[in-house]
Scaffold this motif. Structure first.
Motif, short mmCIF file in Angstrom:
data_model
loop_
_atom_site.label_atom_id
_atom_site.label_comp_id
_atom_site.label_asym_id
_atom_site.label_seq_id
_atom_site.Cartn_x
_atom_site.Cartn_y
_atom_site.Cartn_z
N GLU A 33 -66.83 30.12 63.78
CA GLU A 33 -65.76 29.67 62.88
C GLU A 33 -65.19 30.84 62.09
N HIS A 35 -64.09 33.05 59.13
CA HIS A 35 -64.56 33.19 57.75
C HIS A 35 -63.72 34.25 57.04
N VAL A 43 -71.04 33.60 61.03
CA VAL A 43 -71.74 33.33 59.76
C VAL A 43 -72.66 32.10 59.79
N ASP A 44 -72.13 30.94 60.14
CA ASP A 44 -72.93 29.71 60.01
C ASP A 44 -74.16 29.74 60.92
N HIS A 184 -67.01 27.58 51.71
CA HIS A 184 -66.72 28.24 52.98
C HIS A 184 -66.19 29.66 52.77
N GLU A 189 -72.14 32.35 51.12
CA GLU A 189 -72.20 32.88 52.48
C GLU A 189 -72.01 34.40 52.51
ZN ZN Z 1 -69.59 29.11 56.94
#
Ligand code: ZN
Ligand code: MN
Length: 268
Positions: A33, A35, A43-44, A184, A189
């Motif tokens: 995704e 970022h 990242v996630d 987000h 993060e």
């Molecule tokens: Zn994220």
């Protein structure tokens, strides 16, 4: 070969031995995704894998090796990024799964791990939108296991940010906290990425003109087809200014400590 909690870095005999010893198997679930322009798109998935690794390690240390942890290969893709928690699935780079695909991926992975002997399983989520689909996959795997005569499996589901306590939030967000949905590409993060993957962060990529109108002010509802203009230009939903490796250490330590407590609470 080095000793590792990561299944991908383990030989199959060590894995079998650990499962025979009733190890806790962590399954990280992330996303691919966007970022913003200051972080890589992993990242996630990358953070969840690292948080699961740190939790497995801490579990082993806390129990003096009595409880072992294994971190399975992560699910690197996630459910459709939502405008109100990830900027939206329309943004280039964000490569999403349908709910059905994620449910079946989760179900198949857990069922396989169960068949090979795992009885203590923890789904660790790192992409806000995934949660209910993992939940469904976990329940379908349990139903399938029961139909196959296996009825002693327990699955715990959690999102790692829920283990950052209020005291830490107050300390790290002195100007007020907007909520995990808007985090987000924000301070949490970015700080954790600065800790675990500094090479994948570029704080100079935070351009003042691009990173404006943050935190995002979004409607209290969704619209389909997506109205692209609702997402801030950067793709971030809150500002990463003030992120630091030190904050990453605090976030990791507090979340890992509470996650170990939660795992012991269910599986000790
Ligand atoms: Zn994220
Ligand atoms: Mn996400």
């Amino acid at each position: 070969m080095k000793k590792s909690v990561y299944m991908e870095e383990m030989d199959a005999f060590t894995y079998r031995e650990k499962l025979a010893g009733n190890a806790v198997v962590f399954i990280p679930v992330g996303a691919l995704e966007q970022h913003g322009s200051h972080m890589a798109m992993c990242v996630d998935a990358a953070l969840t894998k690292s948080m699961a690794g740190a939790t497995a390690q801490a579990l082993q240390e806390k129990t003096g090796g009595a409880m072992q942890g294994i971190v399975s290969a992560p699910i690197n893709y996630g459910y459709r990024s939502q405008q109100r928690s990830g900027g939206g699935f329309h943004l280039s780079g964000t490569t999403s799964l349908s709910g059905q695909t994620l449910i079946l991926l989760a179900r198949d992975i857990v069922f396989n791990i169960i068949v090979h002997g795992a009885r203590k399983i923890v789904f660790m989520n790192g992409h806000y939108e995934n949660y209910q689909f993992i939940f469904e996959g976990a329940e379908l795997a349990l139903e399938k296991a029961r139909a196959n005569g296996i009825d002693d499996v327990k699955i715990q589901l959690l999102s790692y940010w829920d283990f950052v306590d209020d005291e830490t939030i107050a300390r790290l967000y002195p100007d007020g906290f907007t909520g995990w949905d808007l985090e987000h590409a924000g301070v949490m993060e970015t700080s954790l990425m600065l800790l675990f993957y500094p090479d994948l962060v570029d704080m100079d990529g935070i351009d003042a003109d691009l990173y404006r109108d943050l935190p995002a002010k979004l409607p209290s509802y969704d619209v389909l087809p997506i109205i692209a203009g609702y997402t801030p230009a950067s793709g971030c939903l809150s500002h990463p200014a003030g992120s630091s490796r030190e904050k990453g250490v605090v976030l990791r330590d507090v979340a890992v400590r509470h996650m170990v407590e939660a795992v012991l609470n269910e599986f000790a």
